[in-house]
Design an enzyme around this catalytic site. Structure first.
Site, PDB file in Angstrom:
ATOM      1  N   CYS A   1      65.444  -4.712   0.993  1.00 19.62           N
ATOM      2  CA  CYS A   1      66.459  -4.875  -0.044  1.00 19.62           C
ATOM      3  C   CYS A   1      66.922  -6.329  -0.056  1.00 19.62           C
ATOM      4  O   CYS A   1      67.132  -6.935  -1.108  1.00 19.62           O
ATOM      5  CB  CYS A   1      67.669  -3.977   0.230  1.00 19.62           C
ATOM      6  SG  CYS A   1      67.282  -2.272   0.592  1.00 19.62           S
TER       7      CYS A   1
ATOM      8  N   CYS B   1      64.579   1.171  -6.999  1.00 22.15           N
ATOM      9  CA  CYS B   1      64.144  -0.052  -6.312  1.00 22.15           C
ATOM     10  C   CYS B   1      63.101   0.275  -5.242  1.00 22.15           C
ATOM     11  O   CYS B   1      62.173  -0.497  -5.019  1.00 22.15           O
ATOM     12  CB  CYS B   1      65.336  -0.790  -5.704  1.00 22.15           C
ATOM     13  SG  CYS B   1      66.335  -1.650  -6.957  1.00 22.15           S
TER      14      CYS B   1
END
Lengths: 284, 164
Positions: free
Chosen positions: A198, A245
């Site tokens: 991330c 994501c």
């Protein structure tokens, strides 16, 4: 078209990143992590006021900001909020209502979630708390990411606007600290066929472009969910965004409200402590 | 495929499977043909029953062959570039500015003057195969090691990058 990042040289980036990692390694308390996290972005974007981060990419990208502000004049999440208000007010069939579960400043309690629940030794997000409330009053649980859950959380987010995110410091309890560390670990781990963490996108590359998409900073990420995505034409929860994501890096997403996502949300929200809750949001 | 066509195709098949380019045809007599290929030499077509395998069928076949082999060379020429540009494939454009590429990302440095910056071909190959060798914390995906691109595809990209 070639966009060169003159402002953000690799050397400067390396120095700051080392500082960030070093700070986190040395002190290793959540509050030190948070300070280093904030300091990193402030050093990187010296012109962006801290309070602006709650606006995601629009804090950074002036080009799309105006368009977004226009959208906010007729908020596309209004329908969900109204639906949520009706759901909130309707008493359950066998008595009891949501406000019995969220006593205090209800319904504006978004800023207190997620919280570490000592009784069950787990991270409780707002969505989970909503379902626990329903269960307590004998109601069927709502589907995570489903229309009603999104409507209720959108309404509660709106009622919480302006309240500073107030997550208790996880350092106060070993279980809470372990959950926090698990979320932090997840956040910085490389995953998927594309091998991204991330942080690779939302820390190291914040403000940069992946093709035409500009990457937002993680700081402020959890403050404005759920969001209305105009691309999809519906509301989206924070965990659905996580899943998106994770799919993008070609890894297998986890279930909504899985332990992985709840601890991730716990870590991320603690990083945004003190920023104002400003959900629901509107995004492309 | 019927027997008739199998008989006609038979002699040409080796030219297909070996990936040889057909460089010419030679006609002998009324309806006998030789097929010249680059590597495997001549294929004669004496076993094609004269009357059944008309000249038209052969012409069509050879035209097809020509189209296939031409498309193949073309594809090879543009493949490296396509791999670099296309979203579903290499998608290098997502992070690198590249000549002709529209809306590039800027997470990595622009890819230009590659020969000057990577005189050692192996280093370039390694960077694409597994960027973590040079930088363990890189944001560049390990294209070869994670099976995103095959060896052949990485090779095509290396050759294409050297034209930049």
């Amino acid at each position: 078209m070639i966009r060169l990042t003159t402002l953000w040289t690799p050397a400067r980036q390396a120095v700051l990143l080392i500082a960030l990692v070093a700070c986190q390694a040395a002190a290793a308390g959540p509050e030190d992590d948070r300070k280093a996290f904030v300091a990193y972005f402030q050093a990187r974007f010296p012109d962006i006021p801290l309070a602006e981060y709650v606006n995601g990419i629009y804090a950074i990208d002036q080009d799309s900001r105006e368009q977004w502000q226009e959208i906010e004049e007729f908020p596309p999440y209004e329908f969900a909020v109204e639906q949520g208000a009706a759901l909130w007010q309707a008493p359950f069939a066998d008595g009891g209502r949501y406000s019995d579960c969220f006593v205090g400043a209800e319904p504006g309690v978004r800023q207190n979630y997620p919280r570490y629940d000592l009784a069950t030794a787990e991270v409780v997000t707002l969505d989970l708390a909503i379902n626990r409330c329903r269960k307590k009053y004998g109601q069927a649980e709502l589907t995570f990411g489903g229309e009603e859950m999104l409507a209720l959380s959108a309404f509660m987010a709106l009622e919480s606007r302006g309240n500073p995110i107030s997550i208790e410091n996880p350092a106060g309890n070993p279980g809470a600290l372990a959950a926090y560390e698990q979320g932090k670990q997840f956040y910085y781990s490389k995953r998927g066929q594309l091998n991204f963490s991330c942080a690779d996108c939302h820390v190291t590359s914040a403000g940069l472009y992946v093709r035409a998409d500009r990457l937002s900073a993680s700081l402020g990420h959890p403050t404005h969910f759920p969001v209305y995505r105009s691309k999809l034409g519906n509301m989206l929860s924070l965990h659905q965004r996580f899943a998106g994501c994770i799919r993008d890096v070609r890894a297998k997403p986890f279930a909504l409200q899985s332990k992985e996502y709840r601890t991730l949300e716990y870590f991320l929200t603690y990083m945004s402590n003190g920023l104002e809750a400003n959900g629901p949001g509107a995004r492309k | 495929m019927n027997i008739y066509r199998m008989i006609c195709w038979g002699p040409f098949f080796p030219a297909f499977v070996s990936g040889n380019e057909v460089v010419g045809i030679k006609r002998v007599g009324e309806s006998s043909f030789y097929l010249m290929t680059e590597k495997a030499g001549f294929f004669s077509a004496p076993d094609i029953p004269d009357r059944r395998c008309s000249r038209t069928v052969l012409t069509v076949l050879l035209m097809l062959l020509a189209v296939v082999s031409e498309a193949k060379t073309d594809a090879q020429a543009v493949d490296g570039k396509a791999l670099v540009m296309e979203r579903a494939r290499g998608n290098c454009l997502a992070c690198h500015a590249i000549a002709d590429g529209e809306l590039p990302g800027n997470i990595g440095p622009p890819l230009l003057a590659m020969k000057a910056r990577f005189p050692d071909e192996d280093k370039l190959r390694e960077q694409i195969w597994d960027a973590t060798i040079r930088n363990p914390d890189t944001r560049m995906p390990p294209f070869g090691r994670h099976g995103i691109l095959s060896r052949e595809e990485v090779e095509l990209i290396v050759q294409y990058l050297y034209t930049l």
